[in-house]
Design a protein around this motif. Structure first.
Motif, PDB file in Angstrom:
ATOM      1  N   GLY A 159     -15.958   1.298   2.091  1.00 53.11           N
ATOM      2  CA  GLY A 159     -16.034   2.068   0.856  1.00 53.11           C
ATOM      3  C   GLY A 159     -14.727   2.101   0.095  1.00 53.11           C
ATOM      4  N   ILE A 160     -14.448   3.249  -0.529  1.00 55.21           N
ATOM      5  CA  ILE A 160     -13.264   3.400  -1.374  1.00 55.21           C
ATOM      6  C   ILE A 160     -12.539   4.701  -1.022  1.00 55.21           C
ATOM      7  CG2 ILE A 160     -14.196   2.067  -3.297  1.00 55.21           C
ATOM      8  CD1 ILE A 160     -14.908   4.753  -4.631  1.00 55.21           C
ATOM      9  N   ALA A 161     -11.291   4.758  -1.320  1.00 59.11           N
ATOM     10  CA  ALA A 161     -10.467   3.690  -1.876  1.00 59.11           C
ATOM     11  C   ALA A 161      -9.392   3.346  -0.859  1.00 59.11           C
ATOM     12  CB  ALA A 161      -9.828   4.117  -3.190  1.00 59.11           C
ATOM     13  N   THR A 162      -9.040   2.080  -0.811  1.00 61.03           N
ATOM     14  CA  THR A 162      -8.085   1.620   0.193  1.00 61.03           C
ATOM     15  C   THR A 162      -6.779   2.405   0.156  1.00 61.03           C
ATOM     16  OG1 THR A 162      -7.555  -0.138  -1.406  1.00 61.03           O
ATOM     17  CG2 THR A 162      -8.910  -0.738   0.485  1.00 61.03           C
ATOM     18  N   GLU A 163      -6.275   2.660  -1.050  1.00 60.42           N
ATOM     19  CA  GLU A 163      -4.965   3.300  -1.167  1.00 60.42           C
ATOM     20  C   GLU A 163      -5.062   4.819  -1.249  1.00 60.42           C
ATOM     21  OE1 GLU A 163      -5.978   2.974  -5.613  1.00 60.42           O
ATOM     22  OE2 GLU A 163      -6.729   2.332  -3.664  1.00 60.42           O
ATOM     23  N   VAL A 164      -6.274   5.380  -1.311  1.00 57.88           N
ATOM     24  CA  VAL A 164      -6.425   6.820  -1.496  1.00 57.88           C
ATOM     25  C   VAL A 164      -6.933   7.492  -0.216  1.00 57.88           C
ATOM     26  CG1 VAL A 164      -7.477   8.648  -2.884  1.00 57.88           C
ATOM     27  CG2 VAL A 164      -6.837   6.487  -3.958  1.00 57.88           C
ATOM     28  N   CYS A 186     -15.585  -5.070   2.700  1.00 58.23           N
ATOM     29  CA  CYS A 186     -16.362  -3.842   2.472  1.00 58.23           C
ATOM     30  C   CYS A 186     -15.491  -2.670   2.032  1.00 58.23           C
ATOM     31  CB  CYS A 186     -17.132  -3.463   3.741  1.00 58.23           C
ATOM     32  SG  CYS A 186     -18.462  -4.601   4.174  1.00 58.23           S
ATOM     33  N   VAL A 187     -14.253  -2.945   1.613  1.00 56.05           N
ATOM     34  CA  VAL A 187     -13.377  -1.884   1.114  1.00 56.05           C
ATOM     35  C   VAL A 187     -12.788  -2.297  -0.228  1.00 56.05           C
ATOM     36  CG1 VAL A 187     -12.790  -0.977   3.386  1.00 56.05           C
ATOM     37  CG2 VAL A 187     -11.362  -2.752   2.373  1.00 56.05           C
ATOM     38  N   GLY A 188     -12.533  -1.302  -1.066  1.00 53.72           N
ATOM     39  CA  GLY A 188     -11.962  -1.588  -2.374  1.00 53.72           C
ATOM     40  C   GLY A 188     -11.053  -0.466  -2.831  1.00 53.72           C
ATOM     41  N   PRO A 189     -10.266  -0.709  -3.885  1.00 52.70           N
ATOM     42  CA  PRO A 189      -9.278   0.257  -4.342  1.00 52.70           C
ATOM     43  C   PRO A 189      -9.803   1.166  -5.450  1.00 52.70           C
ATOM     44  CG  PRO A 189      -8.966  -1.769  -5.526  1.00 52.70           C
ATOM     45  CD  PRO A 189     -10.149  -1.995  -4.614  1.00 52.70           C
ATOM     46  N   MET A 190      -9.065   2.225  -5.685  1.00 51.63           N
ATOM     47  CA  MET A 190      -9.270   3.020  -6.895  1.00 51.63           C
ATOM     48  C   MET A 190      -8.542   2.355  -8.060  1.00 51.63           C
ATOM     49  SD  MET A 190      -8.418   7.059  -7.494  1.00 51.63           S
ATOM     50  CE  MET A 190      -8.788   7.872  -9.060  1.00 51.63           C
ATOM     51  N   GLU A 191      -7.301   1.971  -7.822  1.00 54.52           N
ATOM     52  CA  GLU A 191      -6.490   1.272  -8.816  1.00 54.52           C
ATOM     53  C   GLU A 191      -6.198  -0.130  -8.273  1.00 54.52           C
ATOM     54  OE1 GLU A 191      -5.756   2.417 -11.703  1.00 54.52           O
ATOM     55  OE2 GLU A 191      -6.197   4.571 -11.502  1.00 54.52           O
ATOM     56  N   PRO A 192      -6.729  -1.187  -8.898  1.00 53.57           N
ATOM     57  CA  PRO A 192      -6.596  -2.542  -8.340  1.00 53.57           C
ATOM     58  C   PRO A 192      -5.174  -2.956  -8.030  1.00 53.57           C
ATOM     59  CG  PRO A 192      -8.180  -2.536 -10.145  1.00 53.57           C
ATOM     60  CD  PRO A 192      -7.548  -1.171 -10.130  1.00 53.57           C
ATOM     61  N   GLN A 193      -4.196  -2.468  -8.781  1.00 52.81           N
ATOM     62  CA  GLN A 193      -2.824  -2.909  -8.578  1.00 52.81           C
ATOM     63  C   GLN A 193      -2.229  -2.408  -7.263  1.00 52.81           C
ATOM     64  OE1 GLN A 193      -3.871  -0.806 -10.941  1.00 52.81           O
ATOM     65  NE2 GLN A 193      -2.325   0.712 -11.521  1.00 52.81           N
ATOM     66  N   TYR A 194      -2.901  -1.436  -6.623  1.00 53.91           N
ATOM     67  CA  TYR A 194      -2.383  -0.908  -5.356  1.00 53.91           C
ATOM     68  C   TYR A 194      -3.122  -1.458  -4.134  1.00 53.91           C
ATOM     69  CZ  TYR A 194      -0.267   2.517  -8.508  1.00 53.91           C
ATOM     70  OH  TYR A 194       0.430   3.119  -9.518  1.00 53.91           O
ATOM     71  N   HIS A 195      -4.162  -2.237  -4.356  1.00 53.48           N
ATOM     72  CA  HIS A 195      -5.001  -2.677  -3.245  1.00 53.48           C
ATOM     73  C   HIS A 195      -4.239  -3.546  -2.243  1.00 53.48           C
ATOM     74  CE1 HIS A 195      -8.599  -3.815  -1.062  1.00 53.48           C
ATOM     75  NE2 HIS A 195      -8.322  -5.087  -1.259  1.00 53.48           N
ATOM     76  N   ASP A 196      -3.497  -4.515  -2.736  1.00 51.62           N
ATOM     77  CA  ASP A 196      -2.792  -5.432  -1.833  1.00 51.62           C
ATOM     78  C   ASP A 196      -1.768  -4.688  -0.978  1.00 51.62           C
ATOM     79  OD1 ASP A 196      -4.259  -7.568  -2.741  1.00 51.62           O
ATOM     80  OD2 ASP A 196      -2.714  -8.287  -4.127  1.00 51.62           O
ATOM     81  N   ASP A 197      -1.047  -3.744  -1.582  1.00 53.27           N
ATOM     82  CA  ASP A 197      -0.074  -2.975  -0.808  1.00 53.27           C
ATOM     83  C   ASP A 197      -0.778  -2.149   0.262  1.00 53.27           C
ATOM     84  OD1 ASP A 197       2.096  -3.933  -2.217  1.00 53.27           O
ATOM     85  OD2 ASP A 197       2.116  -2.272  -3.647  1.00 53.27           O
ATOM     86  N   ALA A 198      -1.898  -1.515  -0.114  1.00 58.15           N
ATOM     87  CA  ALA A 198      -2.643  -0.715   0.857  1.00 58.15           C
ATOM     88  C   ALA A 198      -3.151  -1.582   1.998  1.00 58.15           C
ATOM     89  CB  ALA A 198      -3.797   0.009   0.169  1.00 58.15           C
ATOM     90  N   MET A 199      -3.648  -2.769   1.675  1.00 57.95           N
ATOM     91  CA  MET A 199      -4.186  -3.642   2.708  1.00 57.95           C
ATOM     92  C   MET A 199      -3.074  -4.167   3.618  1.00 57.95           C
ATOM     93  SD  MET A 199      -7.380  -3.546   2.725  1.00 57.95           S
ATOM     94  CE  MET A 199      -7.284  -4.590   4.185  1.00 57.95           C
ATOM     95  N   ARG A 200      -1.898  -4.410   3.067  1.00 55.91           N
ATOM     96  CA  ARG A 200      -0.792  -4.842   3.922  1.00 55.91           C
ATOM     97  C   ARG A 200      -0.475  -3.772   4.970  1.00 55.91           C
ATOM     98  NH1 ARG A 200       1.202  -7.833  -0.608  1.00 55.91           N
ATOM     99  NH2 ARG A 200       2.164  -5.991  -1.535  1.00 55.91           N
TER     100      ARG A 200
END
Length: 224
Positions: A159-164, A186-200
């Motif tokens: 679900g959402i959000a990876t960074e939240v 199966c996971v996604g961000p609230m703000e796309p620009q933070y997704h890669d950092d959250a996933m790292r």
């Protein structure tokens, strides 16, 4: 399986996500933040879940078919901003006191239509719904109690959000002894620009994989 001082420790992915000890948690896939006509949509900040929705629908269907527990979190606000913290009021005071703006913050209010999970992922009988007032799904909720009662050792975060919500909940899960698993499709961000950092960060503290790999692991699970 590893052994250590008389304990048996799951080692392989198949052992970690065994259906008998695993729960899938669907984070915050609610109408106000992801659906057309929701508060976020009308405010111009709708969260895009088109990438993750098809694999997530399939994954939940397969999880239920295999008897894996499915749980949902629903981010919950009380009416009239009754659950907003002092910190948040301080940062958003101008918008909260402006009638032309404060409706944009008045989303996911408990038991309103926009608070519900989207129809594509509608909870089924037997699923557990966790109402949470903070992004970490363990804070102020019965989540850990329910997991311990059912002998769950592994949480699969979707679900959402990876960074939240997903990042702090997965970290909390790790700290209290659960295996956190994240299927990246199966996971996604609230703000796309933070997704890669959250996933790292999630790849460091959790077990990253794909939903297909988990389904394959379930297919090879040894009955217990």
């Amino acid at each position: 399986m590893l052994t250590f001082q008389g304990r048996e420790i799951p080692e392989s992915l198949a052992e970690i996500v065994h259906p008998r000890q695993t729960a899938v948690i669907v984070h915050d896939m609610q109408k106000d933040n992801t659906a057309a006509g929701g508060v976020y949509d009308r405010a111009g900040r709708r969260i895009d879940v088109t990438r993750i929705l098809p694999p997530l629908v399939r994954f939940l269907d397969e999880a239920r078919r295999r008897g894996v527990r499915v749980m949902y979190t629903q981010y919950t606000n009380l009416p009239n901003f009754g659950s907003v913290t002092d910190v948040r009021i301080r940062s958003d005071h101008k918008r909260l006191t402006d009638p032309a703006e404060n409706w944009k913050l008045n989303a996911l209010v408990e038991d309103t239509p926009g608070w519900a999970t989207i129809d594509e992922l509608k909870p089924q009988p037997g699923d557990v719904i966790i109402r949470k007032f903070r992004v970490d799904a363990f804070i102020g909720t019965p989540l850990e109690v329910v997991l311990r009662l059912h002998r769950v050792r592994t949480l699969i975060h979707t679900g959402i959000a990876t960074e939240v919500g997903i990042l702090p909940t997965a970290w909390h899960a790790l700290n209290v002894g659960f295996f956190p698993v994240v299927p990246e499709d199966c996971v996604g961000p609230m703000e796309p620009q933070y997704h890669d950092d959250a996933m790292r960060f999630l790849r460091r503290l959790a077990i990253p994989t794909g939903s297909g790999e988990i389904l394959e692991a379930w297919d090879t699970a040894v009955p217990r």
